[in-house]
Write an enzyme that holds these catalytic residues in place. Structure first.
Site, PDB file in Angstrom:
ATOM      1  N   ARG A  58      71.281  26.716  25.542  1.00 12.57           N
ATOM      2  CA  ARG A  58      70.541  27.872  26.092  1.00 12.57           C
ATOM      3  C   ARG A  58      71.162  29.194  25.681  1.00 12.57           C
ATOM      4  O   ARG A  58      70.471  30.218  25.640  1.00 12.57           O
ATOM      5  CB  ARG A  58      70.424  27.737  27.619  1.00 12.57           C
ATOM      6  CG  ARG A  58      69.355  26.738  28.033  1.00 12.57           C
ATOM      7  CD  ARG A  58      69.376  26.482  29.508  1.00 12.57           C
ATOM      8  NE  ARG A  58      70.347  25.471  29.884  1.00 12.57           N
ATOM      9  CZ  ARG A  58      70.979  25.435  31.046  1.00 12.57           C
ATOM     10  NH1 ARG A  58      70.760  26.358  31.944  1.00 12.57           N
ATOM     11  NH2 ARG A  58      71.826  24.469  31.303  1.00 12.57           N
ATOM     12  N   GLU A  95      79.750  22.989  35.900  1.00 16.95           N
ATOM     13  CA  GLU A  95      79.370  22.762  37.299  1.00 16.95           C
ATOM     14  C   GLU A  95      79.031  21.303  37.553  1.00 16.95           C
ATOM     15  O   GLU A  95      79.301  20.773  38.612  1.00 16.95           O
ATOM     16  CB  GLU A  95      78.184  23.676  37.677  1.00 16.95           C
ATOM     17  CG  GLU A  95      77.960  23.793  39.178  1.00 16.95           C
ATOM     18  CD  GLU A  95      76.678  24.522  39.536  1.00 16.95           C
ATOM     19  OE1 GLU A  95      75.951  24.989  38.640  1.00 16.95           O
ATOM     20  OE2 GLU A  95      76.400  24.611  40.748  1.00 16.95           O
TER      21      GLU A  95
END
Ligand SMILES: O=P(O)(O)OC[C@H]1O[C@H](OP(=O)(O)OP(=O)(O)O)[C@H](O)[C@@H]1O
Ligand SMILES: Nc1ncnc2[nH]cnc12
Length: 170
Positions: A58, A95
């Site tokens: 991304r 994460e």
């Protein structure tokens, strides 16, 4: 335009307990995409920057148009096994798991001033790893830029030695 409204929340993706920020509605809207890139670029127009480094995948979607907007070249940091020439490799945590990043060893020359771009700042692990790779190759990280920052994960702490600019904060 309300750019934040163009980012969709998807609960429990890719793992239970993660609220995933989906930027695809923003990317799909040409006006939102243009505004996001121009406004993110506005932070860096006066900075001395030689290259934009973007992180797969991304980070490419934000970093490449941003490099064009700033009239700079783009250097990819990729997931393992994708870059064809000699690479520098680094493992990092994010994460929702662990990953490895690679950069071409000859992509950065001693003293190159680098802007690191990614779509999202969460724990900061990805961008921290990218910064260390740039530095290991002799580059200087001038700043790091993000479309969206997840404030509660405090990614700025691990990036405290770097200038951090986020267009949107959640
Ligand atoms: O601040 P952090 O906790 O390190 O997390 C942020 C990173 O996580 C996402 O990438 P992901 O590895 O999911 O891959 P993708 O861009 O290929 O979708 C995002 O695009 C950032 O690169
Ligand atoms: N919550 C999240 N949403 C989208 N991308 C992420 N990368 C790391 N954490 C993320």
């Amino acid at each position: 335009m309300n750019l934040k409204a163009k980012i969709r929340n998807i609960p429990d993706f890719p793992k239970k307990g993660i609220l995933f920020k989906d930027i695809t509605p923003l990317l799909k809207d040409s006006e939102a995409l243009k505004e996001a890139i121009v406004k993110l670029a506005d932070f860096f127009r006066d900075y001395e920057i030689d290259y934009v480094v973007g992180i797969e995948a991304r980070g490419f979607l934000v970093g490449t148009p941003l490099a064009i907007e700033l009239d700079r070249g783009f250097i990819p940091i990729r997931k393992p096994g994708k870059l064809p020439h000699e690479v520098l490799k680094k493992e990092y945590e994010l994460e929702y798991g662990k990953n490895v990043l690679e950069i071409h060893k000859d992509a950065i020359n001693e003293g190159d001033k680098i802007l690191i771009i990614d779509d999202l700042l969460a724990t900061g692990g990805t961008t921290y790893a990218a910064s260390k790779m740039v530095e290991e190759l002799g580059g200087e990280v001038v700043a790091c830029g993000f479309l969206l920052e997840l404030d509660f994960l405090n990614g700025r702490e691990i990036l405290k030695d770097y200038e951090v600019q986020s267009l949107l904060i959640d």
